[in-house]
Motif scaffolding. Structure first.
Motif, PDB file in Angstrom:
ATOM      1  N   SER A 194       1.048  -1.190   0.336  1.00  0.00           N
ATOM      2  CA  SER A 194      -0.015   0.162   0.236  1.00  0.00           C
ATOM      3  C   SER A 194       0.701   1.236  -0.090  1.00  0.00           C
ATOM      4  O   SER A 194      -0.033   2.579  -0.198  1.00  0.00           O
ATOM      5  N   ALA A 195       1.928   1.124   0.017  1.00  0.00           N
ATOM      6  CA  ALA A 195       3.068   2.590   0.725  1.00  0.00           C
ATOM      7  C   ALA A 195       4.273   2.458  -1.221  1.00  0.00           C
ATOM      8  O   ALA A 195       4.577   3.424  -1.167  1.00  0.00           O
ATOM      9  N   SER A 209       3.082   6.297  -2.410  1.00  0.00           N
ATOM     10  CA  SER A 209       4.078   7.687  -1.733  1.00  0.00           C
ATOM     11  C   SER A 209       5.670   6.951  -2.204  1.00  0.00           C
ATOM     12  O   SER A 209       7.069   8.453  -2.312  1.00  0.00           O
ATOM     13  N   VAL A 244      -2.527  -3.423  -6.681  1.00  0.00           N
ATOM     14  CA  VAL A 244      -2.345  -2.441  -5.512  1.00  0.00           C
ATOM     15  C   VAL A 244      -3.687  -1.505  -5.639  1.00  0.00           C
ATOM     16  O   VAL A 244      -4.132  -0.950  -6.872  1.00  0.00           O
ATOM     17  N   SER A 245      -4.368  -1.536  -4.408  1.00  0.00           N
ATOM     18  CA  SER A 245      -5.614  -0.704  -4.904  1.00  0.00           C
ATOM     19  C   SER A 245      -5.181   0.906  -4.601  1.00  0.00           C
ATOM     20  O   SER A 245      -4.440   1.348  -4.345  1.00  0.00           O
ATOM     21  N   GLY A 301      -6.822   3.382  -4.317  1.00  0.00           N
ATOM     22  CA  GLY A 301      -7.425   4.597  -3.142  1.00  0.00           C
ATOM     23  C   GLY A 301      -5.811   4.329  -1.975  1.00  0.00           C
ATOM     24  O   GLY A 301      -5.868   5.649  -2.447  1.00  0.00           O
ATOM     25  N   SER A 302      -4.897   2.925  -2.137  1.00  0.00           N
ATOM     26  CA  SER A 302      -4.175   3.048  -1.370  1.00  0.00           C
ATOM     27  C   SER A 302      -3.257   4.031  -1.833  1.00  0.00           C
ATOM     28  O   SER A 302      -2.216   4.371  -1.731  1.00  0.00           O
ATOM     29  N   TYR A 303      -3.045   3.697  -3.268  1.00  0.00           N
ATOM     30  CA  TYR A 303      -1.523   4.101  -4.068  1.00  0.00           C
ATOM     31  C   TYR A 303      -1.527   6.350  -3.509  1.00  0.00           C
ATOM     32  O   TYR A 303      -0.545   6.308  -3.296  1.00  0.00           O
ATOM     33  N   SER A 347      -3.752   7.712  -1.252  1.00  0.00           N
ATOM     34  CA  SER A 347      -3.663   8.863  -0.025  1.00  0.00           C
ATOM     35  C   SER A 347      -2.917   8.292   0.253  1.00  0.00           C
ATOM     36  O   SER A 347      -1.521   9.070   1.062  1.00  0.00           O
ATOM     37  N   GLY A 348      -1.560   6.806   0.071  1.00  0.00           N
ATOM     38  CA  GLY A 348      -0.165   7.225   0.790  1.00  0.00           C
ATOM     39  C   GLY A 348       0.822   8.458   0.229  1.00  0.00           C
ATOM     40  O   GLY A 348       1.683   8.540   1.104  1.00  0.00           O
ATOM     41  N   GLN A 383      -0.377  11.685   1.470  1.00  0.00           N
ATOM     42  CA  GLN A 383       0.041  11.887   3.205  1.00  0.00           C
ATOM     43  C   GLN A 383       1.347  11.642   3.345  1.00  0.00           C
ATOM     44  O   GLN A 383       1.906  12.827   4.535  1.00  0.00           O
TER      45      GLN A 383
END
Length: 256
Positions: free
Chosen positions: A84-85, A88, A179-180, A182-184, A186-187, A190
């Motif tokens: 998920s990271a 970032s 990979v999701s 959203g996580s791509y 959102s990470g 952030q």
């Protein structure tokens, strides 16, 4: 022993003289850009040549770089269960380092060598001397617009490189490896902070100054003949690459 010391001293004096002359050349060309007569059409033409004409090669390089980062990052992060990271990791790699550096290297190879060849040919065909004879300052007319165009184009190309690279990483990480989405993103949101963006902007400005400055300097002081122009063009690409990588280390240390 004495001969070796003499050679070292001669090399040091020669190197210091070259650095001083290069620094004065850059400062004088930027100072002359602020003085009338201003030539916005020449600046726009040079910005088109350095910036717009480099879009295709910058886009291709950015897409493949982002795709490789997505692929390598996914398999590295999967070992730690942190897929998920990926967003970032791709964004920080591009914004902090790869975007400014690779953009500068590509601009140096495409536009920097062409600038050196253009000014070098003007030098050996005595067009620069003719400008001086007509009371037109050759540095202000030929060099200053290219310097301003480089300071405008390289940061813009770097921003485009970052965006395309992030989308390339998204295509591989999300589209191919699952990979999701959203996580791509959102990470990425952030982890990327203002200091990362400011560091990338400062690097791109410094690299733009280096690439166009080295290209103009080598062309302006090229040796006579076609061989001199060829040697100056090669010297531009090599010197720009070394200076960009060296200053990347210095600026990275400053922004860490």
């Amino acid at each position: 022993m004495l001969a070796a010391v003499r050679r070292v001293g001669r090399f040091s004096l020669d190197y210091t003289q070259r650095v001083g002359r290069f620094t004065l050349f850059i400062l004088s060309s930027l100072a002359l850009a602020l003085l009338p007569p201003w030539r916005p059409r020449r600046v726009l033409a040079e910005t088109y040549f350095i910036g717009f004409s480099s879009l295709l090669i910058i886009g291709l390089t950015a897409a493949f770089t982002g795709m490789v980062l997505g692929l390598q990052g996914y398999y590295t992060l999967r070992k730690f269960g942190a897929e998920s990271a990926l967003g970032s990791a791709v964004a920080l790699s591009l914004i902090r380092e790869l975007g400014p550096v690779l953009t500068a290297l590509m601009v140096s190879g495409r536009a920097g060598s062409a600038i050196t060849a253009e000014i070098g040919i003007m030098r050996i065909t005595e067009q620069l001397d003719a400008l001086d004879t007509m009371a037109v300052h050759p540095v202000q007319y030929v060099v200053s617009p290219k310097m301003v165009a480089g300071l405008i184009s390289v940061p813009l190309l770097t921003a485009i490189f970052d965006v395309v690279g992030i989308l390339g990483g998204y295509a591989v990480g999300v589209g191919l490896l699952g990979v999701s989405s959203g996580s791509y993103f959102s990470g990425m949101i952030q982890s990327v902070v203002n200091l990362d963006v400011k560091g990338g902007v400062v690097k791109s400005l410094v690299f733009g100054l280096i690439v166009t400055g080295v290209a103009c300097y080598n062309g302006y002081y090229t040796e006579r003949g076609a061989e001199g122009v060829s040697r100056a063009t090669t010297h531009t690409v090599v010197t720009s690459a070394v200076l960009v990588l060296g200053w990347d280390y210095i600026l990275t240390s400053f922004f860490m």
